[in-house]
Design an enzyme around this catalytic site. Structure first.
Site, short mmCIF file in Angstrom:
data_model
loop_
_atom_site.label_atom_id
_atom_site.label_comp_id
_atom_site.label_asym_id
_atom_site.label_seq_id
_atom_site.Cartn_x
_atom_site.Cartn_y
_atom_site.Cartn_z
CD GLU A 1 -2.85 -1.13 2.45
OE1 GLU A 1 -2.77 -0.21 3.27
OE2 GLU A 1 -3.68 -2.04 2.56
CD GLU B 1 -3.50 -5.70 4.29
OE1 GLU B 1 -4.31 -4.84 4.70
OE2 GLU B 1 -2.26 -5.54 4.27
O1 IFM Z 1 -3.81 -2.70 9.44
C1 IFM Z 1 -3.80 -2.24 8.14
C2 IFM Z 1 -2.68 -2.88 7.35
O2 IFM Z 1 -1.46 -2.64 7.94
C3 IFM Z 1 -2.65 -2.35 5.95
N1 IFM Z 1 -3.95 -2.42 5.32
C4 IFM Z 1 -5.09 -1.94 6.06
C5 IFM Z 1 -5.11 -2.55 7.44
C6 IFM Z 1 -6.33 -2.04 8.24
O3 IFM Z 1 -6.25 -0.67 8.38
#
Ligand code: IFM
Length: 453
Positions: free
Chosen positions: A166, A355
């Site tokens: 990200e 994710e």
């Molecule tokens: O916890 C974070 C993660 O580190 C990166 N993506 C989003 C998640 C939730 O905010």
């Protein structure tokens, strides 16, 4: 029990859980770890909601063996984690073998349990001694050195590696909105940081490939849909600019395309940081792309001067809608919309959902956590995935965020994203209802057909 499409059974589709180094390991100096910008940020008053830090977090540095057993007990055969750059190099950027040893032990444990590692090289915990952070072009070259070290010392054990997680968050939350480390607030800086992150990605891929040809290499992004708050032309334009920042800013260079003129214009005189040849470096062939999906954004036309520089203003989600504990709209259709949108615009390689998950702060009661919000969230997003697969999207796997409740960045420990509850006083781990649902699915569907409703 969770219901999945036949095309998503674990023999045909990859099921995993995800974590990141700073959020779970604990950040003491043991093993020669050097400070990262997140340690510095946590030390600044007012930066973290509950004034906490990553110092202990889930103490995974010491409890990794227990955690790997937990992953195996839940039935996962794939685990996504990140390597902390600040464990791997000293302040003079020399290899720290003790830090490397930690990941060797982790990989040994995963191997013993038949779990395939899926590593990310950078999940925001930039070593503090890299002067200027992502505003300094040199940081991209130091990242390439670090990637090369990992390729040399761990590469034979890592089949799939993402360079960055990200980068939008590192660049824009870190250098424009100032809510993430290092906490700067300057639009041009954020765009500089974005460029240097992409350069780091490209140089990192080149450095890795110079050591190992067979690793599957990619990057993890969090693209998002930005819908206009109203149908007015001003709000539509603002939403388009917000999407440019979130999507075009990263995907264009990855596929050899220039930034849109709107982003270039926001760089002002800083545009000179984009040197000839950089675009070719950024656009290294990708073996996969990881996509993280949580929610969508709503944007409207700017009001204040700083919003005007940015071109848009985010609108808080409508409180009458279903929101997770952190206040994000539950919008499963966004998963299909964003993937279809991306596939129409860029020639994506195979996709992994690296994710997806929800903050659900339901407490433990009598040793049980009925995290029904999370269970429903996961089911509705898995339904979207089933539709996407049915329509032919090339999505190869799904990783739930997160294995454990952990340090949720500027929210500290106030938001719980884990499918496993962590008591931060005792470090006791207790699988929640969502974890048990996934466990039932993974165990059941290994042996039986599962049909989608
Ligand atoms: O916890 C974070 C993660 O580190 C990166 N993506 C989003 C998640 C939730 O905010």
């Amino acid at each position: 029990m969770l219901k999945i499409a036949p095309s998503m059974t674990p023999d045909r589709f990859e099921w995993g859980c995800a974590t990141s180094s700073f959020q779970i390991e604990g950040t003491g100096e043991e093993g020669g770890r050097v400070p990262s910008i997140w340690d510095d940020f946590c030390a600044q008053p007012g930066r973290i909601k509950d004034a906490s830090s990553g110092l202990i977090a889930c103490d995974h540095f010491h409890r990794y063996a227990e955690d790997v057993r937990l992953i195996a007990d839940l039935g996962f055969k794939h685990y996504r984690f990140s390597i902390a750059w600040s464990r791997i190099v000293s302040t003079s950027n020399q290899l720290n073998t003790h830090g490397l040893d930690f990941y060797k032990r982790l990989l040994d444990e995963l191997e013993q349990h038949g779990i395939t590692p899926n590593a990310t090289l950078f999940h925001w915990d930039l070593p503090s001694h890299l002067e200027g952070g992502w505003l300094n072009r040199e940081t991209a070259y130091r990242f390439a050195d670090y990637a090369q070290l990992i390729a040399q010392h761990l590469g034979d054990r890592l089949p799939r590696v993402a360079t960055l997680n990200e980068p939008w968050c590192s660049a824009f939350l870190g250098y424009d909105l100032g809510v993430f480390a290092p906490g700067a607030q300057n639009r041009e800086s954020a765009l500089c940081a974005a460029h240097h992150l992409l350069l780091a990605h490209g140089l990192g891929v080149q450095a890795w490939r110079s050591e190992r040809e067979n690793t599957a290499l990619g990057i993890v992004l969090n693209p998002e849909l930005c819908d206009p708050a109203t149908p007015s032309p001003q709000d539509k334009y603002a939403a388009m600019l917000a999407e440019c920042e979130r999507n075009e800013c990263f995907l264009n260079p990855l596929f050899g395309r220039e930034w849109p003129v709107e982003l270039k214009a926001q760089m002002g005189t800083q545009i000179q940081i984009c040197k000839e040849g950089d675009l070719e470096i950024c656009a290294q062939p990708l073996d996969f792309i990881g996509l993280n999906y949580y929610t969508r954004s709503i944007a409207k036309a700017p009001e204040s001067d700083s919003d005007k520089t940015r071109g848009y203003l985010f609108v808080a989600p409508d409180p009458t809608k279903d929101l997770t504990s952190i206040g994000w709209e539950i919008y499963p259709e966004g998963l299909s919309r964003v993937i279809n949108h991306l596939n129409a615009k860029w020639p994506l390689p195979p996709i992994w959902i690296t994710e997806n998950g929800a903050a659900d702060n339901t407490p433990l009661e009598d040793g049980i956590c009925h995290d029904d919000l999370r269970c429903n969230y996961l089911q509705t997003h898995l339904d979207q995935l089933a539709n996407l697969l049915e329509k032919g999207a090339d999505i190869r796997g799904y990783y739930v965020w997160s294995l454990l409740d952990n340090f949720e960045w500027a929210q500290g420990y106030s938001q719980r994203f884990g499918i496993v509850h962590v008591d931060f006083q005792t470090q006791k781990r207790t699988p929640k209802k969502s974890a048990l649902m996934i466990q039932a699915l993974l165990h059941h569907s290994t042996n039986h057909d599962v049909s989608h409703p």
